[in-house]
Scaffold this motif. Structure first.
Motif, PDB file in Angstrom:
ATOM      1  N   GLU A   1      -0.120   6.490  -8.996  1.00 46.57           N
ATOM      2  CA  GLU A   1      -1.462   7.050  -9.041  1.00 46.57           C
ATOM      3  C   GLU A   1      -2.453   5.956  -8.661  1.00 46.57           C
ATOM      4  N   PRO A   2      -3.632   6.329  -8.190  1.00 45.19           N
ATOM      5  CA  PRO A   2      -4.638   5.312  -7.864  1.00 45.19           C
ATOM      6  C   PRO A   2      -4.916   4.370  -9.039  1.00 45.19           C
TER       7      PRO A   2
ATOM      8  N   LEU B   1       0.855  -1.189   0.000  1.00 47.95           N
ATOM      9  CA  LEU B   1       0.000   0.000   0.000  1.00 47.95           C
ATOM     10  C   LEU B   1       0.888   1.235   0.000  1.00 47.95           C
ATOM     11  N   VAL B   2       0.626   2.147  -0.894  1.00 49.24           N
ATOM     12  CA  VAL B   2       1.412   3.369  -0.992  1.00 49.24           C
ATOM     13  C   VAL B   2       0.478   4.528  -1.305  1.00 49.24           C
ATOM     14  N   GLN B   3       0.836   5.703  -0.825  1.00 50.33           N
ATOM     15  CA  GLN B   3       0.030   6.879  -1.095  1.00 50.33           C
ATOM     16  C   GLN B   3       0.272   7.396  -2.500  1.00 50.33           C
ATOM     17  N   PRO B   4      -0.681   8.100  -3.068  1.00 54.97           N
ATOM     18  CA  PRO B   4      -0.467   8.715  -4.385  1.00 54.97           C
ATOM     19  C   PRO B   4       0.785   9.578  -4.371  1.00 54.97           C
TER      20      PRO B   4
ATOM     21  N   VAL C   1      -0.412  -4.255  -5.691  1.00 53.52           N
ATOM     22  CA  VAL C   1      -0.023  -2.859  -5.499  1.00 53.52           C
ATOM     23  C   VAL C   1      -1.294  -2.043  -5.332  1.00 53.52           C
ATOM     24  N   THR C   2      -1.383  -1.336  -4.224  1.00 53.06           N
ATOM     25  CA  THR C   2      -2.548  -0.501  -3.953  1.00 53.06           C
ATOM     26  C   THR C   2      -2.081   0.918  -3.707  1.00 53.06           C
TER      27      THR C   2
ATOM     28  N   GLN D   1      -3.116  -6.383 -13.680  1.00 48.92           N
ATOM     29  CA  GLN D   1      -4.553  -6.553 -13.851  1.00 48.92           C
ATOM     30  C   GLN D   1      -5.276  -5.916 -12.681  1.00 48.92           C
ATOM     31  N   ALA D   2      -6.090  -4.942 -13.013  1.00 52.26           N
ATOM     32  CA  ALA D   2      -6.907  -4.268 -12.008  1.00 52.26           C
ATOM     33  C   ALA D   2      -8.255  -4.969 -11.899  1.00 52.26           C
ATOM     34  N   PRO D   3      -8.936  -4.818 -10.775  1.00 54.18           N
ATOM     35  CA  PRO D   3     -10.240  -5.457 -10.612  1.00 54.18           C
ATOM     36  C   PRO D   3     -11.201  -5.060 -11.724  1.00 54.18           C
TER      37      PRO D   3
END
Length: 127
Positions: free
Chosen positions: A87-88, A11-14, A123-124, A39-41
Motif C-alpha cells: 500500500e502507499p 518502486l512498486v504499484q499498490p 521502498v516506494t 521510516q517514512a518521510p
C-alpha cells in the motif's frame, strides 16, 4: 564489527510485492535476533517484523500481519522480508538490524536493543 546490507527495494504499484534481503558479514558476526524497521518521510522509525536467532519465533507489527513474512537463512547469513499487497502507506526506507545478545528463541521490538543497523533500502509504493 558487523555489516548489514539491505537490498531489494524499489518502486512498486499498490497491490504489488517485493522481497527485501539483508546480508550480514563481519569478523564479529554471530547469528542473533534480527528485525526490520522502517521510516517514512516526516515520521519516526517504526518496527515492522522480527525473527529469533533460530528462526523459530517471529513477530509482526499490526500493519504487517497477513501481508509481510520475515524469514532467515543462517547458512547464508541473510534475512528476508517478503512483502505483498503493498500500500502507499508502506512507502519508507526499510532498515534491518541485529541483536546478537538475545538467547536463541527470543525477539524484541525495541530498536534500542539492536546493536547493528544497515543503511536502508527505499521502498516506494505508487501508481
Amino acid at each position: 564489527q558487523v555489516q548489514l546490507i539491505e537490498s531489494g527495494g524499489g518502486l512498486v504499484q499498490p497491490g504489488g510485492s517485493l522481497r527485501l534481503s539483508c546480508a550480514a558479514s563481519g569478523r564479529t558476526f554471530s547469528p542473533g535476533a534480527m528485525a526490520w524497521f522502517r521510516q517514512a518521510p516526516g515520521k519516526e522509525r517504526e518496527f515492522v517484523a522480527a525473527i529469533s536467532r533460530s528462526g523459530g519465533n517471529t513477530y509482526y507489527a499490526d500493519s504487517a500481519k497477513g501481508r509481510f513474512t520475515i524469514s532467515r537463512d543462517n547458512a547464508l547469513k541473510t534475512m528476508y522480508l517478503q512483502m505483498s499487497s503493498l500500500e502507499p502507506e508502506d512507502t519508507a526506507v526499510y532498515y534491518c538490524a541485529i541483536d546478537q545478545a538475545l538467547p536463541p528463541n527470543f525477539i524484541t521490538t525495541q530498536a534500542v536493543r539492536y546493536e547493528y543497523w544497515g543503511r536502508g533500502t527505499q521502498v516506494t509504493v505508487s501508481s
